[in-house]
Design a protein around this motif. Structure first.
Motif, PDB file in Angstrom:
ATOM      1  N   HIS A  24       0.777  -1.184   0.138  1.00 17.52           N
ATOM      2  CA  HIS A  24      -0.093   0.073  -0.185  1.00 17.52           C
ATOM      3  C   HIS A  24       0.953   1.087   0.044  1.00 17.52           C
ATOM      4  CE1 HIS A  24      -3.778  -1.965   1.180  1.00 17.52           C
ATOM      5  NE2 HIS A  24      -3.012  -2.970   1.230  1.00 17.52           N
ATOM      6  N   ASN A  25       0.311   2.228  -0.284  1.00 15.64           N
ATOM      7  CA  ASN A  25       1.139   3.445  -0.296  1.00 15.64           C
ATOM      8  C   ASN A  25       2.085   3.740   0.975  1.00 15.64           C
ATOM      9  OD1 ASN A  25       0.366   4.500  -2.715  1.00 15.64           O
ATOM     10  ND2 ASN A  25      -1.360   5.549  -1.952  1.00 15.64           N
ATOM     11  N   GLN A  26       1.545   3.651   2.152  1.00 16.11           N
ATOM     12  CA  GLN A  26       2.708   3.757   3.326  1.00 16.11           C
ATOM     13  C   GLN A  26       3.706   2.732   3.450  1.00 16.11           C
ATOM     14  OE1 GLN A  26      -0.974   2.825   3.338  1.00 16.11           O
ATOM     15  NE2 GLN A  26      -1.128   1.165   4.945  1.00 16.11           N
ATOM     16  N   ASP A  27       3.397   1.617   2.615  1.00 13.46           N
ATOM     17  CA  ASP A  27       4.565   0.508   2.727  1.00 13.46           C
ATOM     18  C   ASP A  27       5.717   1.074   2.038  1.00 13.46           C
ATOM     19  OD1 ASP A  27       2.931  -1.078   4.420  1.00 13.46           O
ATOM     20  OD2 ASP A  27       1.757  -1.875   2.561  1.00 13.46           O
TER      21      ASP A  27
END
Length: 98
Positions: A24-27
């Motif tokens: 996901h983006n935060q990863d």
């Protein structure tokens, strides 16, 4: 990791590190530094499943070999050919193949 890579290489063993999450983006935060650090340790390749991580690895560590993970579900020769043209040096086929 550095110590393990050194030990493996002294015994003529290649070291591949899996970075095969589907992020996901935060990863993605800090992943560029992580991959660059892996390359600096002297690993032989990263194994990826996600095209975004593939592109990131090419950007931050262009000298590093990239292998396509079984989690990318490559089940046919056309897909393998596509990945080869992108710069993948090894395709690990989908688990459901014999």
């Amino acid at each position: 990791i550095e110590e393990g890579v050194e030990f493996a290489h002294q015994h003529d063993v290649d070291v591949y590190v899996t970075v095969n999450i589907i992020p996901h983006n935060q990863d993605l935060e800090g992943l560029d530094k992580y991959i660059a650090n892996l390359a600096e340790t002297g690993i032989d390749a990263v194994i990826v499943a996600d095209p975004g991580i593939f592109a990131l690895a090419q950007e931050v560590a262009p000298q590093l070999e990239i292998h396509l993970s079984t989690q990318a579900n490559n089940t046919n020769w056309r897909s393998a050919q596509f990945w080869e043209k992108q710069g993948v040096s090894r395709v690990i086929l989908a688990r459901e193949l014999s």
